[in-house]
Write an enzyme that holds these catalytic residues in place. Structure first.
Site: not given
Length: 321
Positions: A37-38, A105-106
């Protein structure tokens, strides 16, 4: 016995390609699907980033395999109340064959909405509160929540599966592994580290053995080992960046700059490349030996059909024996 699934990469492939790969994975004998998921790919060479929830809807009509996000960040880009609705609908479409994988996350994906990217301890705190909101909403009752990070007012999911969506938590450090054990229905990791698995199980108390541990590994199958290594290095040198870089770098361009420090030799140490069945079997068995219940494999690069033929005939039969 460890099971083996396929890891769909939204960073490398468009939605139609991902659906076709899911069909090929089921035909090859894989038993489940992961999907990333991005909002952005890690670098421009990867080149894709479809909206994962739309793809999951398509997958539900194309395959009978269970599906899990690996992983969704339910804290910044999407409010946990929105993630709850998306996950519940996915579970209904998949007739209960959906698990929600979540992580802290990121910045690469989450800072796009203009919110401050917090330090790691705060991100874990946000994740814990988000999971609380998710679980409340999965009951189908009305939820009012006024927490430190999130507010939910008069929210109710009218489309929910028969059973609440299981939530597995990704962890890459000691604190996150303990949080996953305490809070999650399962554990997600991309490193075959028995110590991290042990931390998760200890954090789970007496329930640790009943909670699944799921892993992911990247390979680059190809008849020419050196060409496969070049492909892996071109597309996924980003996976070799140390420390917290993957969590804090904000754009694909920054990842490209940092990846200039990663050599093909570094990649060769970390990614199985080529067409030696023994090496591929060993890469997957490392996860089984570390205590993983399910291992999801991702093929780097465009030759997906060759990979699936190879695993169907040369790798999966040996792993199931």
């Amino acid at each position: 016995m460890t099971e083996y699934g396929y890891f769909l990469s939204c960073e490398e492939h468009g939605p139609a390609e991902l659906v076709e790969q899911a069909r090929m994975a089921e035909q090859a004998g894989f038993t489940s699907l992961w999907i990333s998921d991005h909002y952005h790919p890690w670098n421009d060479a990867q080149g894709s980033s479809p909206f994962v929830w739309s793809v999951i809807g398509a997958l539900s009509q194309a395959t009978s395999l269970p599906v899990q996000t690996a992983v969704t960040c339910p804290t910044v880009r999407l409010h946990p109340a929105v993630v709850a609705q998306a996950a519940a609908t996915s579970a209904v479409l998949l007739d209960g064959r959906f698990r929600l994988g979540v992580g802290s996350g990121e910045a690469l994906n989450e800072h796009v909405v203009g919110e401050r990217w917090a330090q790691a301890s705060v991100r874990l705190e946000m994740l814990e509160e988000a999971v609380t909101v998710l679980r409340q909403l999965f009951t189908g009752g009305e939820v009012n929540h006024h927490g430190k990070h999130y507010t939910v007012e008069n929210a109710r999911l009218y489309t929910v599966p028969k059973d609440p969506v299981p939530i597995d938590i990704a962890a890459f450090g000691p604190s996150a592994a303990e949080l996953a054990g305490r809070l999650g229905d399962g554990f997600i990791s991309t490193a075959p580290d028995p110590d991290t698995v042990g931390r998760f199980r200890r954090g789970s108390g007496g329930n640790g053995r009943s909670k699944p541990v799921r892993g992911g590994v990247k390979v680059c199958w190809g008849p020419d080992r050196e060409e496969a290594l070049r492909t892996a290095h071109r597309l996924w040198a980003t996976m070799m960046l140390p420390g917290e870089l993957a969590a804090v770098l904000p754009t694909p361009a920054h990842f490209e700059q940092a990846s200039e420090l990663v050599t093909p030799e570094h990649m060769a140490e970390a990614v199985t490349c080529g067409n030696d069945p023994d090496e591929h079997v060993a890469a997957l068995r490392a996860y089984a030996d570390a205590g993983f219940d399910v291992v999801h494999v991702n093929q780097i690069g465009p030759d997906q059909r060759g990979f699936f033929d190879f695993y169907r005939t040369k790798v999966l039969p040996r792993l199931s024996g």
